[in-house]
Design a protein around this motif. Structure first.
Motif, PDB file in Angstrom:
ATOM      1  N   LEU A  30      59.255  36.886  12.700  1.00 14.56           N
ATOM      2  CA  LEU A  30      58.680  38.148  12.229  1.00 14.56           C
ATOM      3  C   LEU A  30      59.332  39.303  12.975  1.00 14.56           C
ATOM      4  CD1 LEU A  30      56.787  40.011  10.712  1.00 14.56           C
ATOM      5  CD2 LEU A  30      55.006  39.471  12.403  1.00 14.56           C
ATOM      6  N   ALA A  31      59.984  40.178  12.219  1.00 11.64           N
ATOM      7  CA  ALA A  31      60.580  41.399  12.754  1.00 11.64           C
ATOM      8  C   ALA A  31      59.738  42.583  12.282  1.00 11.64           C
ATOM      9  CB  ALA A  31      62.018  41.539  12.275  1.00 11.64           C
ATOM     10  N   VAL A  32      59.461  43.493  13.199  1.00  5.98           N
ATOM     11  CA  VAL A  32      58.631  44.655  12.892  1.00  5.98           C
ATOM     12  C   VAL A  32      59.422  45.924  13.185  1.00  5.98           C
ATOM     13  CG1 VAL A  32      56.478  45.868  13.390  1.00  5.98           C
ATOM     14  CG2 VAL A  32      56.537  43.361  13.458  1.00  5.98           C
ATOM     15  N   GLY A  33      59.560  46.770  12.164  1.00  5.49           N
ATOM     16  CA  GLY A  33      60.174  48.077  12.331  1.00  5.49           C
ATOM     17  C   GLY A  33      59.093  49.094  12.628  1.00  5.49           C
ATOM     18  N   VAL A  34      59.319  49.912  13.655  1.00  4.18           N
ATOM     19  CA  VAL A  34      58.331  50.905  14.069  1.00  4.18           C
ATOM     20  C   VAL A  34      58.914  52.299  13.844  1.00  4.18           C
ATOM     21  CG1 VAL A  34      56.825  51.687  15.930  1.00  4.18           C
ATOM     22  CG2 VAL A  34      57.517  49.275  15.820  1.00  4.18           C
ATOM     23  N   ALA A  35      58.206  53.094  13.072  1.00  2.00           N
ATOM     24  CA  ALA A  35      58.667  54.440  12.729  1.00  2.00           C
ATOM     25  C   ALA A  35      58.634  55.360  13.941  1.00  2.00           C
ATOM     26  CB  ALA A  35      57.782  55.027  11.626  1.00  2.00           C
ATOM     27  N   SER A  36      59.732  56.093  14.135  1.00  2.00           N
ATOM     28  CA  SER A  36      59.770  57.095  15.196  1.00  2.00           C
ATOM     29  C   SER A  36      58.839  58.255  14.829  1.00  2.00           C
ATOM     30  CB  SER A  36      61.190  57.619  15.385  1.00  2.00           C
ATOM     31  OG  SER A  36      61.567  58.417  14.270  1.00  2.00           O
ATOM     32  N   ASP A  37      58.532  59.090  15.793  1.00  2.00           N
ATOM     33  CA  ASP A  37      57.691  60.259  15.530  1.00  2.00           C
ATOM     34  C   ASP A  37      58.324  61.147  14.457  1.00  2.00           C
ATOM     35  OD1 ASP A  37      56.068  59.259  17.513  1.00  2.00           O
ATOM     36  OD2 ASP A  37      56.435  60.878  18.932  1.00  2.00           O
ATOM     37  N   ARG A  38      59.639  61.289  14.493  1.00  2.00           N
ATOM     38  CA  ARG A  38      60.344  62.125  13.515  1.00  2.00           C
ATOM     39  C   ARG A  38      60.157  61.573  12.106  1.00  2.00           C
ATOM     40  NH1 ARG A  38      65.413  62.703  11.139  1.00  2.00           N
ATOM     41  NH2 ARG A  38      66.260  60.820  12.076  1.00  2.00           N
ATOM     42  N   VAL A  39      60.255  60.253  11.952  1.00  2.00           N
ATOM     43  CA  VAL A  39      60.066  59.636  10.640  1.00  2.00           C
ATOM     44  C   VAL A  39      58.633  59.860  10.170  1.00  2.00           C
ATOM     45  CG1 VAL A  39      59.929  57.437   9.401  1.00  2.00           C
ATOM     46  CG2 VAL A  39      61.885  57.920  10.861  1.00  2.00           C
ATOM     47  N   ASN A  41      56.529  62.139  11.023  1.00  2.00           N
ATOM     48  CA  ASN A  41      56.297  63.551  10.735  1.00  2.00           C
ATOM     49  C   ASN A  41      56.928  63.976   9.407  1.00  2.00           C
ATOM     50  OD1 ASN A  41      55.016  65.917  11.521  1.00  2.00           O
ATOM     51  ND2 ASN A  41      56.860  66.739  12.460  1.00  2.00           N
ATOM     52  N   SER A  42      57.869  63.204   8.898  1.00  2.00           N
ATOM     53  CA  SER A  42      58.498  63.553   7.617  1.00  2.00           C
ATOM     54  C   SER A  42      57.598  63.236   6.431  1.00  2.00           C
ATOM     55  CB  SER A  42      59.846  62.827   7.474  1.00  2.00           C
ATOM     56  OG  SER A  42      59.669  61.452   7.201  1.00  2.00           O
ATOM     57  N   TYR A  43      56.578  62.393   6.620  1.00  2.00           N
ATOM     58  CA  TYR A  43      55.694  62.076   5.490  1.00  2.00           C
ATOM     59  C   TYR A  43      54.206  62.157   5.809  1.00  2.00           C
ATOM     60  CZ  TYR A  43      55.367  57.311   7.427  1.00  2.00           C
ATOM     61  OH  TYR A  43      55.155  56.245   8.243  1.00  2.00           O
ATOM     62  N   LYS A  44      53.861  62.431   7.070  1.00  2.00           N
ATOM     63  CA  LYS A  44      52.460  62.614   7.438  1.00  2.00           C
ATOM     64  C   LYS A  44      52.320  63.947   8.165  1.00  2.00           C
ATOM     65  CE  LYS A  44      51.017  57.788   7.952  1.00  2.00           C
ATOM     66  NZ  LYS A  44      50.393  56.804   8.844  1.00  2.00           N
ATOM     67  N   PRO A  45      51.137  64.550   8.129  1.00  2.00           N
ATOM     68  CA  PRO A  45      50.987  65.868   8.756  1.00  2.00           C
ATOM     69  C   PRO A  45      51.032  65.844  10.285  1.00  2.00           C
ATOM     70  CG  PRO A  45      48.894  65.112   7.861  1.00  2.00           C
ATOM     71  CD  PRO A  45      49.932  64.128   7.430  1.00  2.00           C
ATOM     72  N   SER A 124      41.279  51.493   9.851  1.00  2.00           N
ATOM     73  CA  SER A 124      42.585  52.135   9.706  1.00  2.00           C
ATOM     74  C   SER A 124      42.749  53.103  10.865  1.00  2.00           C
ATOM     75  CB  SER A 124      42.680  52.892   8.374  1.00  2.00           C
ATOM     76  OG  SER A 124      41.905  54.069   8.430  1.00  2.00           O
ATOM     77  N   SER A 125      43.983  53.435  11.184  1.00  2.00           N
ATOM     78  CA  SER A 125      44.231  54.402  12.255  1.00  2.00           C
ATOM     79  C   SER A 125      43.604  55.744  11.910  1.00  2.00           C
ATOM     80  CB  SER A 125      45.737  54.565  12.496  1.00  2.00           C
ATOM     81  OG  SER A 125      46.294  53.358  12.938  1.00  2.00           O
ATOM     82  N   SER A 126      43.699  56.145  10.638  1.00  2.00           N
ATOM     83  CA  SER A 126      43.112  57.430  10.216  1.00  2.00           C
ATOM     84  C   SER A 126      41.601  57.421  10.410  1.00  2.00           C
ATOM     85  CB  SER A 126      43.446  57.716   8.760  1.00  2.00           C
ATOM     86  OG  SER A 126      44.836  57.851   8.601  1.00  2.00           O
ATOM     87  N   ALA A 127      40.945  56.304  10.071  1.00  2.00           N
ATOM     88  CA  ALA A 127      39.491  56.203  10.244  1.00  2.00           C
ATOM     89  C   ALA A 127      39.117  56.243  11.723  1.00  2.00           C
ATOM     90  CB  ALA A 127      38.966  54.921   9.601  1.00  2.00           C
ATOM     91  N   ILE A 128      39.914  55.582  12.561  1.00  2.00           N
ATOM     92  CA  ILE A 128      39.648  55.600  14.008  1.00  2.00           C
ATOM     93  C   ILE A 128      39.783  57.020  14.537  1.00  2.00           C
ATOM     94  CG2 ILE A 128      40.501  54.850  16.266  1.00  2.00           C
ATOM     95  CD1 ILE A 128      41.304  52.187  14.865  1.00  2.00           C
TER      96      ILE A 128
END
Length: 147
Positions: A30-39, A41-45, A124-128
């Protein structure tokens, strides 16, 4: 067999764990890609609460995760190619954005699989984050009432 999934993995919770354990059940690595803060921020506020290196460290600590890699561009083809992923796992909110369509086309042309999973309704992270904001407001109001 290499399974690859991507995400922000901010405020690691049981929904993330369920996703990762499911992904691990599909193949050997299992390989997991983790989005950088810049990524992110490009699709979330907002950028994540937990810094990228700490999010990656938490994922590395999980026994179901074999490889953790950051990604700094909102595209997934390069990660799938570099890992030679056999299965790419996506969430239910995948959509038809160009970067999504590009990886779908690549996977199909390479004879690879894409699997879509439903989000775990337990959290979810948003709910937390909302719960923390709500609790913060309650504590602030209690302090004001005590004065």
């Amino acid at each position: 067999m290499i399974v690859y999934t991507v995400g922000t993995f901010d405020l690691l919770h049981v929904g993330h764990l369920a996703l990762l354990e499911y992904c691990k059940s599909l193949g050997g690595i299992l390989a997991v890609g983790v989005a950088s803060d810049r990524v992110v921020n490009s699709y979330k506020p907002n950028v994540p609460v937990i810094p990228l290196e700490q999010r990656m460290e938490m994922l590395r600590a999980l026994s179901c995760v074999d490889i953790v890699r950051p990604y700094d561009d909102l595209e997934y083809v390069s990660g799938c190619k570099e890992l030679n992923a056999d299965i790419f796992v996506i969430g239910e909110d995948w959509g038809n954005k160009p970067h999504n369509l590009a990886v779908e086309a690549y996977l199909e042309s390479a004879g690879k699989q894409i699997k879509q999973v439903l989000y775990n309704p337990r959290t979810s992270s948003s709910a937390i984050k909302q719960h923390v904001r709500d609790q913060s407001g309650i504590v602030r109001n209690l302090k004001m009432a005590a004065v």
